[in-house]
Design a protein around this motif. Structure first.
Motif, short mmCIF file in Angstrom:
data_model
loop_
_atom_site.label_atom_id
_atom_site.label_comp_id
_atom_site.label_asym_id
_atom_site.label_seq_id
_atom_site.Cartn_x
_atom_site.Cartn_y
_atom_site.Cartn_z
N UNK A 68 0.86 -1.19 0.00
CA UNK A 68 0.00 0.00 0.00
C UNK A 68 0.89 1.23 0.00
N UNK A 69 0.50 2.26 -0.76
CA UNK A 69 1.31 3.47 -0.83
C UNK A 69 0.43 4.70 -0.70
N UNK A 70 0.98 5.70 0.01
CA UNK A 70 0.34 7.00 0.13
C UNK A 70 -1.09 6.90 0.67
N UNK A 71 -1.27 6.08 1.68
CA UNK A 71 -2.55 5.98 2.37
C UNK A 71 -2.60 7.03 3.48
N UNK A 72 -3.82 7.42 3.87
CA UNK A 72 -3.98 8.45 4.91
C UNK A 72 -4.87 7.93 6.01
N UNK A 73 -4.55 8.28 7.25
CA UNK A 73 -5.35 7.85 8.39
C UNK A 73 -5.39 8.98 9.41
N UNK A 74 -6.55 9.18 10.02
CA UNK A 74 -6.71 10.22 11.02
C UNK A 74 -6.37 9.70 12.41
N UNK A 75 -5.99 10.59 13.27
CA UNK A 75 -5.64 10.24 14.64
C UNK A 75 -6.78 9.48 15.30
N UNK A 76 -6.42 8.34 15.94
CA UNK A 76 -7.40 7.53 16.64
C UNK A 76 -8.04 6.46 15.79
N UNK A 77 -7.89 6.54 14.49
CA UNK A 77 -8.48 5.55 13.59
C UNK A 77 -7.59 4.32 13.46
N UNK A 78 -8.21 3.19 13.08
CA UNK A 78 -7.50 1.96 12.75
C UNK A 78 -7.94 1.50 11.37
N UNK A 79 -6.99 1.16 10.54
CA UNK A 79 -7.30 0.65 9.20
C UNK A 79 -6.62 -0.70 9.01
N UNK A 80 -7.31 -1.60 8.27
CA UNK A 80 -6.78 -2.93 7.99
C UNK A 80 -6.49 -3.07 6.51
#
Length: 366
Positions: A45-57
């Motif tokens: 995965x490249x250049x993904x974004x996530x906000x503080x407190x979030x979890x991504x799989x």
């Protein structure tokens, strides 16, 4: 993001050779962008974004296989290695389970291989073979095992690298073959001579094992003529690859024509965004992470357009790319390579045509 300043967060899972479905969970402690790499910096995965407190799989397929690089001893696989690179703070966990899917074995040179990165990680300054970007364009129905090596030609690959997977390739698997840049430097590996013979032998081996061979012409270098066209340094190898594929009953993907057309449209100034640049250093053979991703998308797009052997395994939602158009006034005279390119002939290729990056790769030939 243009840069990821953190050292990679690394996770290693013990696993014997084989294919695995891997799930990585990323939890952010601040807003951040990130990349996920597997094994020898294969893109997940490249250049993904996530906000503080979030979890991504993220779930993807990884191949675990030893490597037998030319000039080095055989190296056993070291399980599953995951790296997360970000510009903020995250934690990550990973789990893996065996999966029965076909394997794509990649045969090639530095333009295809898995290249390491320097840190801080800056995509434009990092060498990248398109084979390492290809896995993130696939569905979770196939694994990619990249055995390409910097500096490799067909003869050296068959002598060494091939041995790592020759007894593993099986019916339903795929063999992607792209050489030319280093064969070109050896008289005995001329386009119609040793090169064609060796590519033909790889085709025959794949078919004998019940696998599907896919021959690619070599990508082109960005060495421009004053009229805006690229120097035809590899066109003969493109023709030989096509003819050898046709004789052997293999699929053919014309990487030379696609990269030539794209870079000529981008022009000698804008083409540099796809090839490795660092400070005053310019490399017109080796792509960076941006260019490696672009060319992987070219390969995947061509495969789907012709309903090729790998088309069912490609995620068409990930392979789109935009054309880059040169600006008025862009020419070889203002591209930073005019002085050197004037010294390069069409037949006698100088020894310094390609930067020596073989030492960058673990197990690479010095």
């Amino acid at each position: 993001m243009n840069s990821y300043m953190e050292e990679p967060l690394e996770i290693v899972l013990a696993a014997p050779e084989g294919n695995y479905e891997v799930t990585v969970d990323i939890k952010a402690h601040e807003d951040t962008s990130f990349c996920i790499f597997a094994q020898h910096r294969s893109f997940a995965a490249r250049d993904e974004y996530i906000k503080s407190g979030e979890t991504r799989s993220f779930t993807f397929v990884v191949n675990v296989c030893g490597r037998n690089f030319y000039g080095d001893k055989y190296r056993d696989a070291e399980g599953i290695k995951i790296q997360v690179v970000c510009d903020g703070s995250v934690t990550a966990t990973a789990a893996a389970s065996p999966v029965e899917v076909p394997t794509v074995y990649i045969c090639g040179d530095s333009t295809v291989t898995d290249q390491p990165a320097e840190y801080p990680y800056i995509p434009s300054e990092t060498f990248c073979g398109w084979g390492q970007a290809f896995p993130m364009l696939t569905r979770n129905t196939v694994a990619v095992s990249n055995h390409a090596q910097s500096g490799s030609c067909t003869a050296e690959f068959m002598e060494a690298n091939l041995k790592a997977f020759e007894d593993k390739i099986k019916p339903g698997d795929f063999m992607v073959i792209e050489f030319g840049h280093n064969d070109q430097k050896k008289p005995e590996l001329s386009a119609e001579g040793g090169y064609s013979k060796n590519v033909g032998a790889l085709i025959d081996l794949a078919k004998a094992k019940g696998a599907v061979p896919i021959v690619c012409s070599p990508i082109n270098r960005i060495i421009f003529e004053p009229d805006g066209h690229l120097k035809n340094l590899l066109g003969g190898y493109r023709n030989a690859a096509k003819e050898t594929a046709e004789r052997g009953g293999a699929a053919f993907i014309d990487m030379w024509s696609m990269t030539t057309d794209y870079m000529e449209t981008a022009g000698p100034v804008k083409s540099w965004q796809f090839f490795r640049c660092k400070g005053e250093e310019r490399d017109y053979t080796h792509t960076n992470d941006i260019g490696g991703t672009l060319i992987a998308k070219m390969f995947a797009s061509a495969m789907t357009e012709c309903d090729g052997p790998l088309s069912a395994h490609i995620d068409e939602t990930r392979i789109g790319f935009e054309r880059v158009i040169s600006d008025p006034g862009d020419s070889a005279d203002n591209s930073d390579i005019i002085a050197h390119s004037k010294s390069i002939g069409l037949v006698n290729v100088p020894d310094d045509l390609d930067a020596d990056i073989t030492g960058l790769q673990i197990g690479g030939k010095k």
